[in-house]
Design a protein around this motif. Structure first.
Motif, short mmCIF file in Angstrom:
data_model
loop_
_atom_site.label_atom_id
_atom_site.label_comp_id
_atom_site.label_asym_id
_atom_site.label_seq_id
_atom_site.Cartn_x
_atom_site.Cartn_y
_atom_site.Cartn_z
N CYS A 81 25.34 24.84 1.59
CA CYS A 81 25.69 25.65 2.78
C CYS A 81 27.09 25.27 3.27
O CYS A 81 27.87 26.16 3.65
N ILE A 132 30.17 27.89 3.41
CA ILE A 132 30.87 28.17 4.66
C ILE A 132 32.35 27.86 4.51
O ILE A 132 33.22 28.61 4.96
N LYS A 155 22.80 24.25 11.51
CA LYS A 155 22.92 25.11 12.69
C LYS A 155 23.76 24.46 13.78
O LYS A 155 24.69 25.06 14.32
N LEU A 193 27.40 25.64 11.81
CA LEU A 193 27.47 27.03 12.28
C LEU A 193 28.02 27.12 13.70
O LEU A 193 28.78 28.04 14.01
N ASP A 194 27.63 26.18 14.56
CA ASP A 194 28.13 26.23 15.93
C ASP A 194 29.63 25.94 16.02
O ASP A 194 30.25 26.20 17.05
N LYS A 213 31.77 29.82 15.09
CA LYS A 213 31.12 30.96 15.73
C LYS A 213 31.89 32.27 15.53
O LYS A 213 31.37 33.35 15.78
N LEU A 254 27.91 34.15 8.69
CA LEU A 254 27.57 32.92 7.96
C LEU A 254 26.11 32.54 8.12
O LEU A 254 25.52 31.93 7.22
N THR A 255 25.51 32.88 9.27
CA THR A 255 24.09 32.57 9.47
C THR A 255 23.23 33.27 8.43
O THR A 255 22.32 32.66 7.86
N VAL A 308 23.53 31.45 5.13
CA VAL A 308 22.73 30.21 5.09
C VAL A 308 21.27 30.52 4.82
O VAL A 308 20.63 29.88 3.98
#
Length: 654
Positions: free
Chosen positions: A303, A307, A607, A611-612, A615, A620-621, A624
């Motif tokens: 992941c 990303i 997460k 991911l945070d 933003k 991207l969420t 994943v």
């Protein structure tokens, strides 16, 4: 009968068992050949801009691939040898010694390796073409990949598997030599004892996992990570590792025990699928703990690099927002460069000559810039009008509107970009011929000029830039040192490496002259991130395949051991449909927990800590979850395959 005749007879008689082992070997050959052939593929080498980096990266990844193959093949061989202990006992009884049995196993291994090598190279050649096309697609290069069977790859793969044949023979010799004859006959009759469980320990397992998930979900900005980062990290590590171990060691056993005490325990087939699981907990704990933790690590790695790959395309543009920009030199040199650019294959979309003022900072640079060591020591003041003119040509929504002594910091790469509220706007003093204090209204994660670059060394240093109001600029203009920059927008800028080298050679004849080109960094960043994604994806697929195989082979071994129990069930009237249901439920209890815990561990960390932080990329969420979906699908395939083969093994003599 010679050992060679005995070897051929063994292969024919135990073809089903050998076919599982053969499949493992062929898979290993395919993996090794597919990956190594990429390094010798001429089409790929011709497309790359940074061949040395690519070959180094592939060579390092090949070592990791080789280690995974050794793990996978040796585990498969361990399963294979355990299934044949009784057979080896018979050979010892008939007068063969350990060396003769080892030689026979070596012949078998060479025979299987030869078949695997031929089949694996043929299939690997087809897959290498596919993976080569995938790699070029990731790098966004329009390069055709031909079907290729490099001699170097065939030779290296053959060498690897000859070495593996020797290692397997040593492993087989050790397994045969250290077991007594009586143990060989009764090896399958050993039964593990059910482990003692405790409700208190089961609750502690859940509390440890809950503590870890709670600390992770509190986020980087929480007091736990701001004030007690080291303690929090240790607590999370203990919570995840110890919690996972106790989950399989205590909670799973406690849960089975609770199920066995229910009034409805003897209804349906519950008693059949839970009884054997209680005896398997001790032997499965370490395996399932390792699989959960390692698969979580693999998913996090995959992941992260996915990303990183996705963000790189925009990150290069943020770091070097100008297709080409350089310090304006004398008219003759500027004209020479302009003619060179216009005569290239890259059409000019726009060309600006823009002026800035040079000032020295009197306030600490940390007030305005995050990581000021990456910025030039002087400050470049650009007017609101000049800045907005360039931003409009870029098509970015980053324009500013200022008045008086207001200023905006362009702190590209800032961890905390923000507008400053009225009354909380810091002052920043600079010196031209006089001292001027600007009121900073915003810190932007944005670049006007971007990193100075080099075709070889990539990014060097960032100009420190303030955008100030037009009136402030005009008041300082007469009494400050000035610089001008030539800024170009080009067509197909990402492929302008050769043009960049030529312009860079001209500009750098003037010592200290600023030069920046999007192409200098794009190919390096995209090729490296694409290779990292490709290699990580390849390794993750192998790792998940190997980890799932650990469960797969262990369940097949247990199926062989439980043949007698299932024969008894059949004699007392249990139907085939009921037996299939028992097997499905039993294996689901083994396959599902590591899947769920692996996903939970990786999702929480991804997460709240990856991911945070990005933003600006909401898609991207979904990516994943897509990666985790593939992980789930691979395990589902292994689960279905395991249940089918498990059923065939327990019905083998029916």
């Amino acid at each position: 009968m010679s050992l060679l005749d005995l070897t051929i007879r063994n292969v024919k008689r135990n073809f089903r068992l050998y076919s599982i082992y053969l499949f493992s070997m062929i898979t290993g050959v395919i993996i090794q050949f597919t990956f190594s052939s990429l390094m010798y593929n001429k089409d790929i080498m011709d497309a790359l801009q940074n061949r040395d980096n690519f070959q180094t990266g592939v060579a390092i990844a090949s070592v990791v691939v080789f280690l995974f193959i050794i793990f996978f093949i040796l585990y498969a061989n361990s399963f294979f040898m355990r299934q044949r202990k009784k057979e080896f006992g018979m050979y010892l009884l008939y007068g063969l010694d350990e060396k003769q049995i080892t030689r026979m196993v070596f012949y078998e291994t060479l025979f299987i390796s030869a078949i695997s090598l031929v089949a694996g190279v043929l299939l690997g050649g087809l897959l290498s073409k596919f993976f080569g096309m995938l790699l070029m697609n990731l790098m966004q290069y329009d390069q055709a990949i031909s079907l290729n069977f490099p001699i170097q790859s065939i030779a290296s793969t053959a060498g690897v598997f000859f070495l593996l044949a020797i290692i397997i023979s040593v492993q087989s010799y050790m397994m045969v030599n250290r077991v007594q004859l009586t143990e060989l006959f009764h090896a399958k009759q050993k039964m593990e004892k059910p482990i003692r469980t405790s409700a208190v320990m089961a609750i502690i397992a859940l509390l440890l996992l809950g503590m870890a998930f709670g600390l992770i979900s509190s986020g980087k900005g929480s007091v736990f990570w701001q004030e007690y980062a080291t303690s929090s990290m240790i607590a999370v590590a203990i919570g995840i590792i110890a919690g996972t171990y106790l989950f399989f060691r205590q909670f799973a056993g406690w849960l089975l025990q609770r199920i066995s005490r229910r009034k409805t325990y003897h209804e349906g087939n519950t008693v059949l699928w839970t009884s054997s699981l209680r005896f398997q907990i001790r032997g499965n704990t370490l395996n399932l703990t390792f699989i959960s933790l390692f698969s979580a690590a693999i998913m996090m790695l995959l992941c992260f690099v996915t990303i990183n790959y996705k963000v790189q395309f925009e990150a290069v543009g943020r770091n070097l927002p100008n297709d080409m920009a350089f310090h304006s030199l004398d008219n003759a040199t500027n004209g020479e460069i302009d003619d060179l650019i216009k005569s290239s294959d890259h059409g000019v979309r726009y060309h600006l000559k823009q002026e800035v003022l040079i000032a020295s900072p009197l306030t600490d640079m940390n007030v305005a810039f995050d990581n000021p060591e990456y910025f030039t020591p002087d400050i470049q003041l650009v007017s609101e009008q000049t800045y907005n003119e360039l931003i409009a040509l870029r098509g970015h929504d980053q324009s500013v509107k200022l008045q008086g002594n207001e200023g905006v910091i362009l702190s590209q790469g800032s961890d905390f970009p923000m507008p400053f509220a009225p009354g909380e706007q810091p002052g920043f003093t600079v010196k031209t011929d006089t001292e001027t204090t600007f009121k900073l209204v915003e810190k932007k994660d944005y670049a006007y000029l971007g990193w100075a670059s080099d075709p070889v060394a990539s990014m060097l240093i960032k100009p420190a830039v303030f955008v100030i109001s037009n009136e402030a600029y005009q008041s300082l203009q007469e009494h400050a040192n000035k610089k001008s920059f030539e800024i170009y927008g080009l067509q197909d800028a990402k492929n302008a490496e050769e043009l960049s080298k030529q312009v860079h050679a001209i500009v750098t004849q003037t010592p200290g002259a600023y030069y920046s080109s999007f192409a200098d960094v794009y190919s390096k960043q995209i090729e490296s991130s694409s290779l990292m994604l490709f290699a990580s994806g390849f390794l993750a697929l192998i790792a998940i395949f190997a980890l799932a195989s650990v469960i797969y082979f262990k369940q097949l071994r247990e199926a062989t051991d439980e043949r007698l129990q299932y024969a008894i069930l059949r004699k007392i009237g249990v139907e085939n449909r009921e037996m299939k249901s028992v097997i499905r439920k039993q294996l689901l209890f083994v396959f599902l927990p590591p899947l769920v815990l692996g996903v939970l561990h990786s999702w929480f960390i991804i997460k709240y800590y990856i991911l945070d932080s990005v933003k600006d990329f909401p898609e991207l969420t979904g990516m994943v979850w897509g990666i985790m979906g593939v992980y789930f699908l691979i395990y589902l395939l292994f689960y279905v395959s395991s249940t089918n083969i498990y059923y065939k093994i327990v019905n083998e003599n029916h």
